[in-house]
Motif scaffolding. Structure first.
Motif, PDB file in Angstrom:
ATOM      1  N   UNK A  25      -5.986  32.819  32.783  1.00  0.00           N
ATOM      2  CA  UNK A  25      -4.768  32.025  32.893  1.00  0.00           C
ATOM      3  C   UNK A  25      -5.040  30.872  33.862  1.00  0.00           C
ATOM      4  N   UNK A  26      -4.288  29.782  33.776  1.00  0.00           N
ATOM      5  CA  UNK A  26      -4.515  28.661  34.698  1.00  0.00           C
ATOM      6  C   UNK A  26      -4.462  29.071  36.166  1.00  0.00           C
ATOM      7  N   UNK A  27      -3.518  29.946  36.532  1.00  0.00           N
ATOM      8  CA  UNK A  27      -3.409  30.379  37.920  1.00  0.00           C
ATOM      9  C   UNK A  27      -4.636  31.168  38.349  1.00  0.00           C
ATOM     10  N   UNK A  28      -5.103  32.059  37.478  1.00  0.00           N
ATOM     11  CA  UNK A  28      -6.279  32.864  37.806  1.00  0.00           C
ATOM     12  C   UNK A  28      -7.528  31.985  37.867  1.00  0.00           C
ATOM     13  N   UNK A  29      -7.647  31.077  36.928  1.00  0.00           N
ATOM     14  CA  UNK A  29      -8.816  30.189  36.905  1.00  0.00           C
ATOM     15  C   UNK A  29      -8.896  29.386  38.194  1.00  0.00           C
ATOM     16  N   UNK A  33      -7.722  30.045  41.257  1.00  0.00           N
ATOM     17  CA  UNK A  33      -8.129  30.772  42.462  1.00  0.00           C
ATOM     18  C   UNK A  33      -9.609  31.150  42.389  1.00  0.00           C
ATOM     19  N   UNK A  34     -10.110  31.481  41.194  1.00  0.00           N
ATOM     20  CA  UNK A  34     -11.539  31.771  41.059  1.00  0.00           C
ATOM     21  C   UNK A  34     -12.358  30.516  41.327  1.00  0.00           C
ATOM     22  N   UNK A  35     -11.904  29.401  40.790  1.00  0.00           N
ATOM     23  CA  UNK A  35     -12.612  28.132  40.993  1.00  0.00           C
ATOM     24  C   UNK A  35     -12.692  27.789  42.474  1.00  0.00           C
ATOM     25  N   UNK A  36     -11.581  27.900  43.179  1.00  0.00           N
ATOM     26  CA  UNK A  36     -11.566  27.561  44.602  1.00  0.00           C
ATOM     27  C   UNK A  36     -12.370  28.558  45.431  1.00  0.00           C
ATOM     28  N   UNK A  37     -12.221  29.842  45.121  1.00  0.00           N
ATOM     29  CA  UNK A  37     -12.869  30.872  45.930  1.00  0.00           C
ATOM     30  C   UNK A  37     -14.370  30.951  45.702  1.00  0.00           C
ATOM     31  N   UNK A  69      -4.349  37.655  42.309  1.00  0.00           N
ATOM     32  CA  UNK A  69      -4.858  36.867  41.185  1.00  0.00           C
ATOM     33  C   UNK A  69      -6.368  37.007  41.054  1.00  0.00           C
ATOM     34  N   UNK A  70      -7.060  37.082  42.177  1.00  0.00           N
ATOM     35  CA  UNK A  70      -8.515  37.255  42.122  1.00  0.00           C
ATOM     36  C   UNK A  70      -8.876  38.608  41.525  1.00  0.00           C
TER      37      UNK A  70
END
Length: 206
Positions: A156-160, A162-166, A190-191
């Motif tokens: 999902x956009x929200x999950x993507x 947080x993964x992208x940032x983290x 979310x992670x």
């Protein structure tokens, strides 16, 4: 024609400066400084070029979103590249500032690519941390990273995000929360969901 001596900083004060009100005004000429570096490895010319452009390159990179420490590192690498490549500079094709900015941009892109590959590998390592070793695995690192990247697009956009940032950008969980203006618990939730989905989609790689 200005003699070679005038291409040093002291020489420029004599050959390239003008007197106003009893004071000398140094005319900064980056083309001349680069030519001096190319011709004789003029360290004074390089020092003048570095003092002028390094903070400007750093500021340019920071305005583009680079952290201060990385921006400073790239700025230094950029000016070192100018030292090494001075003979390649052609003022007929681009101004000195444009040429130096191009070097900085290319270095930043190269670093970003290396960081992305490294972060994608870290994502896979986290996904694979409970899996048994597969000594006969045939996927190359590049192929594996491509699979991880493709699987991430199914989040999902929200999950993507947080993964992208983290993992891709390397933010701490708290930094992700601050950046997205959401609670730290939401980031962690979310992670967890994102990593669970990624494990399911990449099960055949484990």
């Amino acid at each position: 024609m200005v003699p070679a001596l005038a291409l040093t900083v002291d020489g420029m004060r004599e050959a390239g400066a003008s007197a106003q009100g009893g004071r000398f005004i140094v005319l900064f000429d980056p083309d001349r400084l680069i030519a001096a570096i190319a011709r004789s490895g003029d360290r004074a010319a390089f020092a003048a070029l570095f003092d002028h452009f390094a903070p400007r390159v750093k500021g340019l990179l920071m305005r583009g979103g680079a952290p201060a420490e990385l921006a400073e590192e790239v700025a230094q690498e950029t000016l070192l590249a100018v030292w090494r490549k001075a003979a390649l500079f052609d003022p007929a094709k681009a101004s000195a500032s444009t040429w130096i900015a191009t070097i900085a941009r290319n270095l930043r892109i190269d670093i970003a690519r290396r960081e992305t590959r490294s972060r994608l590998s870290q994502v896979y390592e986290i996904l694979d941390e409970e899996a048994p070793e597969q000594p006969d695995a045939t996927l190359s690192g590049a192929e594996r990273d491509a699979r991880v990247r493709a699987a991430m697009t199914q989040l999902s956009p929200d999950q993507y995000r947080v993964v992208e940032l983290a993992f891709i950008e390397g933010f701490s969980h708290q930094h992700v929360a601050d950046h997205l203006a959401i609670p730290l618990g939401t980031v962690k939730s979310r992670l967890r969901l994102a990593l669970s989905h990624l494990r399911g989609r990449l099960e055949d790689l484990r």
